[in-house]
Design a protein around this motif. Structure first.
Motif, PDB file in Angstrom:
ATOM      1  N   SER A 102      46.658  26.041  40.591  1.00 23.63           N
ATOM      2  CA  SER A 102      46.246  25.051  39.603  1.00 23.63           C
ATOM      3  C   SER A 102      46.703  25.527  38.239  1.00 23.63           C
ATOM      4  CB  SER A 102      44.726  24.871  39.610  1.00 23.63           C
ATOM      5  OG  SER A 102      44.088  25.977  38.988  1.00 23.63           O
ATOM      6  N   VAL A 103      46.613  24.638  37.244  1.00 25.85           N
ATOM      7  CA  VAL A 103      46.998  25.035  35.893  1.00 25.85           C
ATOM      8  C   VAL A 103      45.979  26.003  35.300  1.00 25.85           C
ATOM      9  CG1 VAL A 103      48.314  22.949  35.412  1.00 25.85           C
ATOM     10  CG2 VAL A 103      45.860  23.001  34.896  1.00 25.85           C
ATOM     11  N   GLU A 104      44.798  26.056  35.882  1.00 26.27           N
ATOM     12  CA  GLU A 104      43.768  26.963  35.390  1.00 26.27           C
ATOM     13  C   GLU A 104      43.894  28.365  35.980  1.00 26.27           C
ATOM     14  OE1 GLU A 104      41.725  26.232  33.109  1.00 26.27           O
ATOM     15  OE2 GLU A 104      41.663  24.043  33.032  1.00 26.27           O
ATOM     16  N   ALA A 105      44.749  28.527  36.978  1.00 26.58           N
ATOM     17  CA  ALA A 105      44.890  29.821  37.654  1.00 26.58           C
ATOM     18  C   ALA A 105      45.457  30.868  36.699  1.00 26.58           C
ATOM     19  CB  ALA A 105      45.802  29.677  38.871  1.00 26.58           C
ATOM     20  N   PRO A 106      45.079  32.137  36.876  1.00 29.26           N
ATOM     21  CA  PRO A 106      45.694  33.188  36.054  1.00 29.26           C
ATOM     22  C   PRO A 106      47.180  33.283  36.363  1.00 29.26           C
ATOM     23  CG  PRO A 106      44.348  34.135  37.805  1.00 29.26           C
ATOM     24  CD  PRO A 106      44.080  32.666  37.821  1.00 29.26           C
ATOM     25  N   VAL A 107      47.971  33.559  35.356  1.00 26.39           N
ATOM     26  CA  VAL A 107      49.414  33.595  35.555  1.00 26.39           C
ATOM     27  C   VAL A 107      49.797  34.721  36.517  1.00 26.39           C
ATOM     28  CG1 VAL A 107      50.046  35.165  33.670  1.00 26.39           C
ATOM     29  CG2 VAL A 107      51.598  33.301  34.311  1.00 26.39           C
ATOM     30  N   THR A 108      48.951  35.744  36.620  1.00 21.84           N
ATOM     31  CA  THR A 108      49.239  36.844  37.543  1.00 21.84           C
ATOM     32  C   THR A 108      49.119  36.426  39.006  1.00 21.84           C
ATOM     33  OG1 THR A 108      46.937  37.557  37.245  1.00 21.84           O
ATOM     34  CG2 THR A 108      48.618  38.711  35.965  1.00 21.84           C
TER      35      THR A 108
ATOM     36  N   VAL B 249      55.324  36.580  29.315  1.00 17.96           N
ATOM     37  CA  VAL B 249      54.040  36.077  29.798  1.00 17.96           C
ATOM     38  C   VAL B 249      52.918  36.984  29.330  1.00 17.96           C
ATOM     39  CG1 VAL B 249      55.025  34.964  31.836  1.00 17.96           C
ATOM     40  CG2 VAL B 249      54.188  37.305  32.018  1.00 17.96           C
ATOM     41  N   ALA B 250      51.754  36.363  29.135  1.00 14.35           N
ATOM     42  CA  ALA B 250      50.536  37.102  28.790  1.00 14.35           C
ATOM     43  C   ALA B 250      49.708  37.219  30.064  1.00 14.35           C
ATOM     44  CB  ALA B 250      49.761  36.374  27.701  1.00 14.35           C
ATOM     45  N   ASP B 251      49.683  38.415  30.641  1.00 11.95           N
ATOM     46  CA  ASP B 251      49.104  38.607  31.970  1.00 11.95           C
ATOM     47  C   ASP B 251      47.638  38.204  32.077  1.00 11.95           C
ATOM     48  OD1 ASP B 251      51.489  39.477  32.937  1.00 11.95           O
ATOM     49  OD2 ASP B 251      51.019  41.610  32.844  1.00 11.95           O
ATOM     50  N   ARG B 252      46.890  38.326  30.988  1.00  9.78           N
ATOM     51  CA  ARG B 252      45.457  38.054  31.055  1.00  9.78           C
ATOM     52  C   ARG B 252      45.115  36.589  30.777  1.00  9.78           C
ATOM     53  NH1 ARG B 252      42.619  43.373  28.208  1.00  9.78           N
ATOM     54  NH2 ARG B 252      43.661  44.939  29.505  1.00  9.78           N
ATOM     55  N   MET B 253      46.125  35.756  30.649  1.00  6.93           N
ATOM     56  CA  MET B 253      45.890  34.359  30.323  1.00  6.93           C
ATOM     57  C   MET B 253      46.260  33.460  31.496  1.00  6.93           C
ATOM     58  SD  MET B 253      47.299  34.481  26.378  1.00  6.93           S
ATOM     59  CE  MET B 253      46.638  32.912  25.864  1.00  6.93           C
ATOM     60  N   SER B 254      45.853  32.201  31.400  1.00  7.53           N
ATOM     61  CA  SER B 254      46.054  31.244  32.485  1.00  7.53           C
ATOM     62  C   SER B 254      47.454  30.636  32.426  1.00  7.53           C
ATOM     63  CB  SER B 254      45.022  30.125  32.376  1.00  7.53           C
ATOM     64  OG  SER B 254      45.267  29.356  31.195  1.00  7.53           O
ATOM     65  N   VAL B 255      47.755  29.831  33.444  1.00  6.82           N
ATOM     66  CA  VAL B 255      49.016  29.103  33.462  1.00  6.82           C
ATOM     67  C   VAL B 255      49.086  28.142  32.265  1.00  6.82           C
ATOM     68  CG1 VAL B 255      50.392  27.415  34.745  1.00  6.82           C
ATOM     69  CG2 VAL B 255      49.302  29.317  35.951  1.00  6.82           C
ATOM     70  N   ILE B 256      47.967  27.462  31.967  1.00  6.41           N
ATOM     71  CA  ILE B 256      47.935  26.558  30.805  1.00  6.41           C
ATOM     72  C   ILE B 256      48.317  27.299  29.534  1.00  6.41           C
ATOM     73  CG2 ILE B 256      46.406  25.296  29.240  1.00  6.41           C
ATOM     74  CD1 ILE B 256      44.867  24.293  31.533  1.00  6.41           C
ATOM     75  N   ASP B 257      47.669  28.430  29.304  1.00  2.00           N
ATOM     76  CA  ASP B 257      47.901  29.175  28.073  1.00  2.00           C
ATOM     77  C   ASP B 257      49.344  29.660  27.979  1.00  2.00           C
ATOM     78  OD1 ASP B 257      45.258  28.861  27.256  1.00  2.00           O
ATOM     79  OD2 ASP B 257      44.606  30.636  28.359  1.00  2.00           O
TER      80      ASP B 257
END
Length: 525
Positions: A413-419, A364-372
């Motif tokens: 949401s899908v826009e939420a940060p993955v963290t 996972v890329a911590d600084r990216m969103s769930v979408i990304d």
């Protein structure tokens, strides 16, 4: 009939949480939680990923401030504004992901973060590291750790680093120890050592809160368990000292599973009855150092499990198969294509997928969103690109929403940060993303590490579904229960080589254990 040592059933309350709540935007992580932990007990905190267990304990450890509620320690109302406040009240915590600095020694890590230490103090005040080392050695010997206080932490095994984390928590005189999924990264022998240590600490009077998704662990160690679901307490139970009949224990386990996931324990699907042609073929593969040479085949329609004590070549195997490390000799064939010299990207394009063991470092890329994070696997953008130069965010959002729905990922949401997702929900997102590649070969390294029963069952179902569609699965796992549940065939690694192979139907746990430990060779000598 198994019995336990006597428990402090009538001991005073060490920790009392009342009406504790914590929100993160629209997500209610903790909802008016009441929790009572008795002094000198081992209290289990059980729940699905995202149920709020870790958030609650981070509040107790001063890492987060509650939105509402009271905290009492030893009968006294306290306000924990920081970790330092929690330490001052005797609370220590070992988190799921290690916080040690690898380039520092054990002793340096132990004193790091104390009020009178840190790098500035180390150099300006000339901290006596020799005295600290002696004290660390005494504490280590008292607990039976046998850890060199002057060893660099990056040279230690995973099990030894876990022990250093516990030493770090006890260093400041903690009387209550919180452990968050402490066996998630441990091999079975290391886990057994930890179990014995926790009982020793309990006998010394330490109060322990054990966060775990592993029901057998809770049943074996804990005096009492509190179950969380969707951020709220849904039940509590005493764990008996003894059971009058096996059915009594089974009934309690079934009750706890229903409380935790809202349904009965998922059934394990049947094993494959049809083997397809070979998908992965490895011949004479070696890294020229400590791995290999090995020969290995994985057929379509099967799950091949690689087991062994951690650090015996599993990591090197993945690096070689994924093109992260160059092979010194040998060949790797994926179906009819020789991929030995291909890049990692080219291997993905040939039909590989990978669920990495190191989720934070590789998945996972911590600084990216769930979408990304859901769509990043498709680096060429093909499913989402109306033109070669533009990616449709709408299509990516629909794809991410589909992964969330299918694999029951809990996200605001899908826009939420993955963290903002719990570790287990991040893992389910990764699994769903990799399976969306429709791979011919899935390399799954510790795919259910840190997952609760329901989430682990969903991952198993997905891997078995891939197998039943003719795909090949290479499963690397330290969890022998998982291996025996879903694998069709097992190979055992020791010192970078395959030392044993068996079908799961014919597998014998003692035999596998002897292969892993090398006892069979010692006996032959």
């Amino acid at each position: 009939m198994k019995t336990r040592a006597s428990r402090p059933d009538t001991a005073p309350v060490a920790i009392q949480l009342t009406g504790v709540s914590k929100h993160f935007g629209p997500v209610k992580a903790n909802r008016s939680i009441d929790l009572s932990v008795r002094q000198g007990s081992i209290h289990g905190l059980l729940g699905e990923n995202g149920a709020g267990k870790s958030t609650l304990m981070k509040i107790l450890f001063g890492m987060m401030r509650p939105d509402a509620g009271r905290i009492e320690i030893g009968g006294e109302d306290v306000t924990l504004r920081s970790v330092a406040d929690a330490l001052a009240h005797g609370i220590g915590m070992v988190q799921q992901h290690f916080s040690l600095i690898g380039k520092l020694t054990v002793a340096e890590n132990l004193i790091l973060g104390r009020a009178n230490s840190g790098f500035a103090a180390r150099w300006l005040q000339k901290l006596d590291l020799e005295s600290a080392g002696r004290r660390a050695e005494e504490l280590s010997e008292r607990l039976g750790f046998g850890i060199d206080p002057f060893a660099r932490c990056d040279t230690l095994s995973v099990g030894a680093r876990q022990k250093v984390e516990i030493l770090k928590a006890l260093w400041g005189g903690a009387t209550t120890l919180v452990l968050d999924e402490p066996t998630a990264a441990l091999s079975p022998p290391d886990a057994e050592e930890l179990y014995a240590l926790l009982k020793t600490l309990q006998q010394d009077g330490t109060t322990i809160v054990l966060i775990s998704h592993k029901l057998p662990e809770i049943m074996r160690l804990c005096d009492r368990v509190t179950v969380l679901r969707d951020g709220a307490v849904v039940g509590e139970a005493e764990i008996p000292r003894a059971y009058n009949a096996p059915a009594e224990k089974q009934a309690l386990e079934a009750q706890l599973v229903r409380l935790m996931i809202g349904r009965n324990r998922p059934e394990v699907p049947s094993r494959s009855s049809h083997i397809w042609p070979t998908v992965l073929s490895v011949r004479n593969l070696s890294d020229g150092e400590r791995f290999g040479p090995i020969d290995l085949d994985v057929c379509g329609g099967e799950i091949l499990a690689v087991v062994g004590v951690e650090g015996n070549g599993q990591g090197q195997l993945i690096e070689l198969l994924m093109g992260l490390k160059k092979a010194a000799s040998g060949s790797i064939t994926l179906e009819e294509a020789n991929i030995t010299r291909k890049t990692t990207l080219q291997r993905f394009q040939c039909g590989m997928a990978h669920i990495p063991e190191d989720r934070h470092g590789l998945a996972v890329a911590d600084r990216m969103s769930v979408i990304d994070n859901a769509s990043i696997a498709f680096v060429d953008g093909a499913p989402f690109a109306p033109t070669p130069f533009w990616l449709s965010r709408q299509k990516r959002a629909r794809f991410a929403a589909g992964v969330i729905r299918r694999y029951r990922v809990r996200a605001a949401s899908v826009e939420a940060p993955v963290t903002s997702l719990s570790g287990g929900n991040q893992q389910k997102l990764v699994v769903g993303r990799e399976l969306a590649r429709a791979p011919r070969l899935m390399i799954a390294a510790q795919p259910t590490r840190g997952l609760d029963i329901g989430s682990a069952a969903a991952v198993h179902e997905a891997l078995i579904g891939l197998r039943d569609r003719g795909g090949a699965v290479l499963l690397l796992s330290l969890d022998l229960t998982e291996v025996f549940s879903i694998a069709d065939r097992i190979v055992v690694f020791r010192q970078g080589r395959i030392v044993g192979e068996t079908s799961t139907a014919d597998a014998d746990l003692d035999r596998i254990g002897s292969w892993m430990s090398g006892i069979d060779e010692e006996t032959q000598k």
